[in-house]
Design an enzyme around this catalytic site. Structure first.
Site, PDB file in Angstrom:
ATOM      1  N   HIS A   1     -25.618  24.565  10.500  1.00  0.00           N
ATOM      2  CA  HIS A   1     -25.521  25.815   9.713  1.00  0.00           C
ATOM      3  C   HIS A   1     -26.889  26.267   9.208  1.00  0.00           C
ATOM      4  O   HIS A   1     -27.005  26.809   8.104  1.00  0.00           O
ATOM      5  CB  HIS A   1     -24.572  25.653   8.517  1.00  0.00           C
ATOM      6  CG  HIS A   1     -23.150  25.375   8.892  1.00  0.00           C
ATOM      7  ND1 HIS A   1     -22.203  26.367   9.018  1.00  0.00           N
ATOM      8  CD2 HIS A   1     -22.504  24.214   9.175  1.00  0.00           C
ATOM      9  CE1 HIS A   1     -21.036  25.839   9.353  1.00  0.00           C
ATOM     10  NE2 HIS A   1     -21.195  24.528   9.460  1.00  0.00           N
TER      11      HIS A   1
ATOM     12  N   ASN B   1     -14.944  27.700   7.228  1.00  0.00           N
ATOM     13  CA  ASN B   1     -15.408  28.315   8.470  1.00  0.00           C
ATOM     14  C   ASN B   1     -14.549  29.531   8.794  1.00  0.00           C
ATOM     15  O   ASN B   1     -13.527  29.761   8.138  1.00  0.00           O
ATOM     16  CB  ASN B   1     -15.299  27.317   9.627  1.00  0.00           C
ATOM     17  CG  ASN B   1     -16.451  26.317   9.656  1.00  0.00           C
ATOM     18  OD1 ASN B   1     -17.517  26.564   9.106  1.00  0.00           O
ATOM     19  ND2 ASN B   1     -16.221  25.187  10.309  1.00  0.00           N
TER      20      ASN B   1
ATOM     21  N   HIS C   1     -21.169  22.094  -1.631  1.00  0.00           N
ATOM     22  CA  HIS C   1     -20.694  20.714  -1.552  1.00  0.00           C
ATOM     23  C   HIS C   1     -19.182  20.698  -1.749  1.00  0.00           C
ATOM     24  O   HIS C   1     -18.695  21.183  -2.774  1.00  0.00           O
ATOM     25  CB  HIS C   1     -21.403  19.905  -2.643  1.00  0.00           C
ATOM     26  CG  HIS C   1     -21.112  18.435  -2.622  1.00  0.00           C
ATOM     27  ND1 HIS C   1     -20.448  17.818  -1.595  1.00  0.00           N
ATOM     28  CD2 HIS C   1     -21.411  17.465  -3.521  1.00  0.00           C
ATOM     29  CE1 HIS C   1     -20.346  16.521  -1.862  1.00  0.00           C
ATOM     30  NE2 HIS C   1     -20.924  16.288  -3.018  1.00  0.00           N
TER      31      HIS C   1
HETATM   32 FE1  HDD Z   1     -20.165  20.905   7.113  1.00  0.00          FE
HETATM   33  C1  HDD Z   1     -22.989  22.457   6.121  1.00  0.00           C
HETATM   34  C2  HDD Z   1     -18.441  23.877   6.963  1.00  0.00           C
HETATM   35  C3  HDD Z   1     -17.363  19.390   8.464  1.00  0.00           C
HETATM   36  C4  HDD Z   1     -21.705  17.927   6.937  1.00  0.00           C
HETATM   37  N1  HDD Z   1     -20.621  22.799   6.635  1.00  0.00           N
HETATM   38  C5  HDD Z   1     -21.849  23.244   6.236  1.00  0.00           C
HETATM   39  C6  HDD Z   1     -21.793  24.644   5.964  1.00  0.00           C
HETATM   40  C7  HDD Z   1     -20.510  25.044   6.207  1.00  0.00           C
HETATM   41  C8  HDD Z   1     -19.772  23.875   6.628  1.00  0.00           C
HETATM   42  C9  HDD Z   1     -19.948  26.445   6.067  1.00  0.00           C
HETATM   43  C10 HDD Z   1     -22.954  25.504   5.523  1.00  0.00           C
HETATM   44  C11 HDD Z   1     -22.975  25.711   4.048  1.00  0.00           C
HETATM   45  C12 HDD Z   1     -24.113  26.626   3.675  1.00  0.00           C
HETATM   46  O1  HDD Z   1     -24.000  27.825   3.947  1.00  0.00           O
HETATM   47  O2  HDD Z   1     -25.092  26.108   3.141  1.00  0.00           O
HETATM   48  N2  HDD Z   1     -18.305  21.521   7.687  1.00  0.00           N
HETATM   49  C13 HDD Z   1     -17.764  22.764   7.431  1.00  0.00           C
HETATM   50  C14 HDD Z   1     -16.348  22.743   7.747  1.00  0.00           C
HETATM   51  C15 HDD Z   1     -16.057  21.489   8.176  1.00  0.00           C
HETATM   52  C16 HDD Z   1     -17.277  20.716   8.121  1.00  0.00           C
HETATM   53  C17 HDD Z   1     -15.408  23.925   7.578  1.00  0.00           C
HETATM   54  C18 HDD Z   1     -14.740  20.906   8.609  1.00  0.00           C
HETATM   55  C19 HDD Z   1     -13.609  21.290   8.157  1.00  0.00           C
HETATM   56  N3  HDD Z   1     -19.646  19.013   7.640  1.00  0.00           N
HETATM   57  C20 HDD Z   1     -18.438  18.583   8.140  1.00  0.00           C
HETATM   58  C21 HDD Z   1     -18.444  17.153   8.261  1.00  0.00           C
HETATM   59  C22 HDD Z   1     -19.674  16.727   7.804  1.00  0.00           C
HETATM   60  C23 HDD Z   1     -20.408  17.912   7.429  1.00  0.00           C
HETATM   61  C24 HDD Z   1     -17.285  16.322   8.766  1.00  0.00           C
HETATM   62  C25 HDD Z   1     -20.246  15.341   7.683  1.00  0.00           C
HETATM   63  C26 HDD Z   1     -19.613  14.237   7.740  1.00  0.00           C
HETATM   64  N4  HDD Z   1     -22.041  20.303   6.683  1.00  0.00           N
HETATM   65  C27 HDD Z   1     -22.434  19.024   6.623  1.00  0.00           C
HETATM   66  C28 HDD Z   1     -23.847  18.849   6.102  1.00  0.00           C
HETATM   67  C29 HDD Z   1     -24.274  20.330   5.840  1.00  0.00           C
HETATM   68  C30 HDD Z   1     -23.040  21.107   6.262  1.00  0.00           C
HETATM   69  C31 HDD Z   1     -24.741  18.023   6.945  1.00  0.00           C
HETATM   70  C32 HDD Z   1     -25.563  20.817   6.487  1.00  0.00           C
HETATM   71  C33 HDD Z   1     -26.384  21.406   5.401  1.00  0.00           C
HETATM   72  C34 HDD Z   1     -25.628  21.202   4.192  1.00  0.00           C
HETATM   73  O3  HDD Z   1     -24.477  20.531   4.466  1.00  0.00           O
HETATM   74  O4  HDD Z   1     -25.950  21.556   3.075  1.00  0.00           O
HETATM   75  O5  HDD Z   1     -23.820  18.112   4.932  1.00  0.00           O
END
Ligand code: HDD
Length: 708
Positions: free
Chosen positions: A83, A156, A347
């Site tokens: 993202h 999402n 978060h």
């Molecule tokens: Fe995630 C970012 C949505 C599963 C780990 N995620 C991130 C963002 C969105 C989502 C919209 C961007 C937020 C922003 O604008 O800063 N992610 C989802 C959805 C998921 C999902 C809808 C499943 C239902 N994500 C998911 C899993 C993991 C992560 C299973 C880790 C085990 N996601 C992250 C992250 C991010 C992230 C690595 C990247 C940057 C951040 O968080 O701040 O922690």
């Protein structure tokens, strides 16, 4: 004082150009903002480093030079691991009615209670500099600054996910991101590693259907749905729980690009979605979504043929209706992209009293990951002090020090204490309003690395999705699979993937196999015939969906100015944004005198940046446009992307110049295909109304000769 700011030999520009009114800060007088160091010390020259003699070495002593370069060296922080590319805006959320029957969440407790929000939309795969219109999931993350603390709904634009358990997220992301040896492809999933992973991982199949559908190339962030994905839990003040799924529904309806259009837009305007959001808010056309909830009583937990804790499943809306509970309005753009949109930290574990988790193993893992990633991305543990992340609610704790600490904490820093008066104290052992109490769910079981058998059906809902699509949506899905798998070098991966699709639908699998030059696979028997009409974009058009749509009017010398003016007036009244395009900026002379003002020069734009095209009458103008390849291509592309096309009087000749099928564009049924022709006697009002209706339809997907 004035003598202090006398122009010197170093800034001759001030002296030469005192009349430039935009330069209010140049060579700041004491009453203006002056350039300073980080310490607030005013700097008199930022163009010449301090040196020993005009031709001598630069001096280390120049603290301004060193500070400026050091800060610059550290301007890029690590981008989000996923993202990375996004755009955000502020606004508010307000409930229609109290939801306190189901949750004690303060921000849902009273009709009309406004809670400020920040929303960030994003793509997933590409780095920060990638294009907006790639085929990808879009993030839809909302931070509610509630009176009882920040609540983040990190969703999402698709209601399901690729995997069921967060432990697989690093594998999934490694597979979909650019391949490590050459960092390709940027911003897409059409490559071997992604499809290798997906083909070995049947639980991705439902999500793949969404990803290969038009949902993955939205026309606008303002025209896509959002989903919380997981089943969450509402909790009342007396501790009663209700399962809840969150939905965002855009008032403008759900609309997508077509693939070919998305490809062109990625070059013509890589910021296509970001710009659309920004411009709509600047123009006061505030995007709006309705928040809806699907509520499932705890006693119904096991009454579905899938597991509520499985994030690869939806609850079909026909089974549990989506109840509208409030509205989200985005009405303010950020002032500084980095400070706000880049530094915002969402978060899933940021919850408030009244909202709690379930044991969805994907959600449980997310609750660890977000804080962890932000510690590195935002440089240590104090990122919640960054303005965009700061709660409006009071913050009191004994966290101290660390990188980026902004607060001067006086007094004691431990609990319990008596020397600091016992502050901050526990919010009260018995709970009470505004205090987070974890939902007292009963848990028992063996420690085991195993998923429940209720997570094992990976195909029924993929089939449900396919069954729910209109014919044109299916066509696009087939094309998308053919494109993506066509980019895959590995034969076994292609074959395995086609094999997986036989469990979804025989026609789908056969059509994809055919496109890949593979033998038709044997179709699986007994696949569900169920469908959910709420999933098709055909049924998600929105109300007054022509609002904020963009119409290009192509003109040249000799154009019919009266037509342009009357159509413009009528369409503007309906909220359509009308722009006049000609070969060059300025004005063009109109037929019979007068001029038409040009809004955009043709070479700076493209038909993919508009929703519809109109060519007014005027023989001389039409001759000029028909001889202009860029204008002919403009019309042709609009046709082949299924967009409404209005060609008035003589302008029909442009259709011929574009070599469009005459029996369609000039035939009896032209209007049914969204081709509006009218001679000079047709009332402009009727034409404008027909164009508005055509824009509300968005596209004419059954028009012959379309590019998918
Ligand atoms: Fe995630 C970012 C949505 C599963 C780990 N995620 C991130 C963002 C969105 C989502 C919209 C961007 C937020 C922003 O604008 O800063 N992610 C989802 C959805 C998921 C999902 C809808 C499943 C239902 N994500 C998911 C899993 C993991 C992560 C299973 C880790 C085990 N996601 C992250 C992250 C991010 C992230 C690595 C990247 C940057 C951040 O968080 O701040 O922690």
């Amino acid at each position: 004082m004035a003598a202090h700011h006398e122009p010197s030999h170093r800034d001759a520009r001030t002296a030469e150009d005192p009349k430039d009114e935009q330069l209010t800060c140049f060579r700041a007088a004491p009453e203006h903002d002056a350039l300073t160091t980080d310490q607030g010390v005013r700097v008199d020259d930022t163009d010449n480093a301090l040196r020993a003699g005009t031709r001598g070495p630069t001096l280390l002593e120049d603290f301004h030079n060193r500070e400026k370069i050091t800060h610059f060296d550290h301007e890029r922080i690590p981008e989000r691991v996923v993202h990375a590319r996004g755009a955000g805006a502020y606004g508010y959320f307000e409930p229609y009615a109290s939801l306190s029957e189901y949750t004690c969440a303060d921000f849902l407790a009273e009709a009309g209670r406004r809670t400020p929000v920040f929303v960030r939309f994003s793509t997933v795969q590409g780095p920060r500099g990638s294009a907006d219109t790639v085929r990808d999931v879009r993030g839809f993350a909302t931070k509610f600054y509630t009176r009882e603390g920040n609540y983040d709904l990190v969703g999402n634009n698709m209601p399901v996910f690729f995997i069921q358990d967060a432990v697989k997220f690093p594998d999934f992301v490694h597979a979909v991101k650019m391949e490590p040896q050459h960092e390709m492809p940027t911003g897409g999933s059409a490559h071997d590693t992604f499809w290798d992973f997906a083909s070995l991982q049947p639980e991705t199949t439902h999500m793949l259907m969404w990803l290969m559908s038009d949902r993955a190339i939205p026309r606008s962030f303002r025209m896509m749905q959002g989903f919380g994905v997981h089943t969450f839990r509402f909790v009342t003040a007396d501790g009663r729980g209700t399962f809840v799924k969150f939905h965002w529904k855009p008032l403008l309806g759900v609309h997508s690009l077509v693939w070919d259009e998305a490809q062109i837009a990625a070059g013509r305007d890589p910021d296509f979605n970001r710009r659309d959001l920004w411009e709509a808010i600047e123009a006061g056309s505030y995007p709006e979504w309705e928040l809806g909830v699907q509520l499932v009583p705890e006693e119904d937990e096991f009454s579905f043929d899938f597991d509520l804790l499985d994030a690869t499943k939806i609850i079909p809306e026909e089974q549990v209706p989506v109840r509208p509970v409030g509205r989200l309005v985005l009405n303010r753009n950020p002032q500084n992209f980095f400070a706000e949109t880049e530094q915002v930290a969402f978060h899933t574990a940021n919850v408030v009293p009244g909202i709690d988790f379930t044991n969805d193993p994907l959600l449980q893992g997310r609750n660890f990951s977000y804080l962890d990633t932000q510690l590195i991305r935002l440089g240590g543990p104090n990122f919640s002090q960054i303005p965009v992340n700061r709660p409006l609610a009071d913050v009191n704790h004994n966290h101290r020090d660390g990188y980026g600490q902004q607060i001067i904490h006086p007094g004691t820093n431990y609990f319990p204490n008596s020397l600091g008066g016992g502050c901050p104290a526990h919010a009260g052992a018995g709970g009470g309003p505004g205090v987070f109490r974890h939902y007292a769910e009963r848990v028992e079981g063996q420690k085991i690395r195993e998923r429940s058998p209720s997570f094992q059906d990976h195909y029924s809902q993929a089939a449900l999705f396919w069954n729910s699509m209109a014919e044109w949506e299916r066509r696009h899905i087939v094309e998308a699979f053919r494109f993506e798998l066509g980019k895959v070098e590995s034969g076994p991966v292609r074959e395995r993937m086609v094999g997986n699709l036989t469990h979804v639908n025989g026609d789908l699998a056969a059509a994809v196999a055919d496109g890949l030059g593979l033998p038709a696979p044997e179709a699986e028997a007994g696949i569900t015939a169920a469908s959910s009409p709420a999933l098709s974009q055909e049924n998600l058009r929105g109300e007054n969906a022509a609002r904020t749509r963009k119409l290009a009017v192509l003109v040249a010398a000799g154009t019919d100015a009266g037509q342009v003016a009357s159509v413009r007036e009528r369409l503007t009244d309906s909220g359509v944004l009308v722009e006049v395009l000609a070969a060059k900026d300025g004005e063009v002379p109109a037929a019979g005198g007068g001029t038409v003002k040009v809004d955009r020069a043709l070479p700076t734009m493209a038909s993919v940046l508009y929703d519809a095209v109109l060519v007014p009458d005027g023989a001389e103008a039409v001759n000029a446009l028909a001889a202009e390849p860029a204008a002919v291509r403009f019309v042709e592309e609009a046709y082949r992307h299924g967009k409404p096309l209005a060609v008035l009087g003589e302008a029909t000749r442009l259709l011929t110049a574009a070599k469009l099928p005459g029996d369609v564009v000039l035939g009896e049924a032209a209007a049914e295909y969204g081709i509006l022709t009218a001679n000079g006697t047709a009332a402009p009002g009727e034409l404008a109304d027909a164009l508005v209706q055509a824009l509300e339809q968005h596209r004419f997907p059954y028009r012959p000769g379309l590019l998918n």
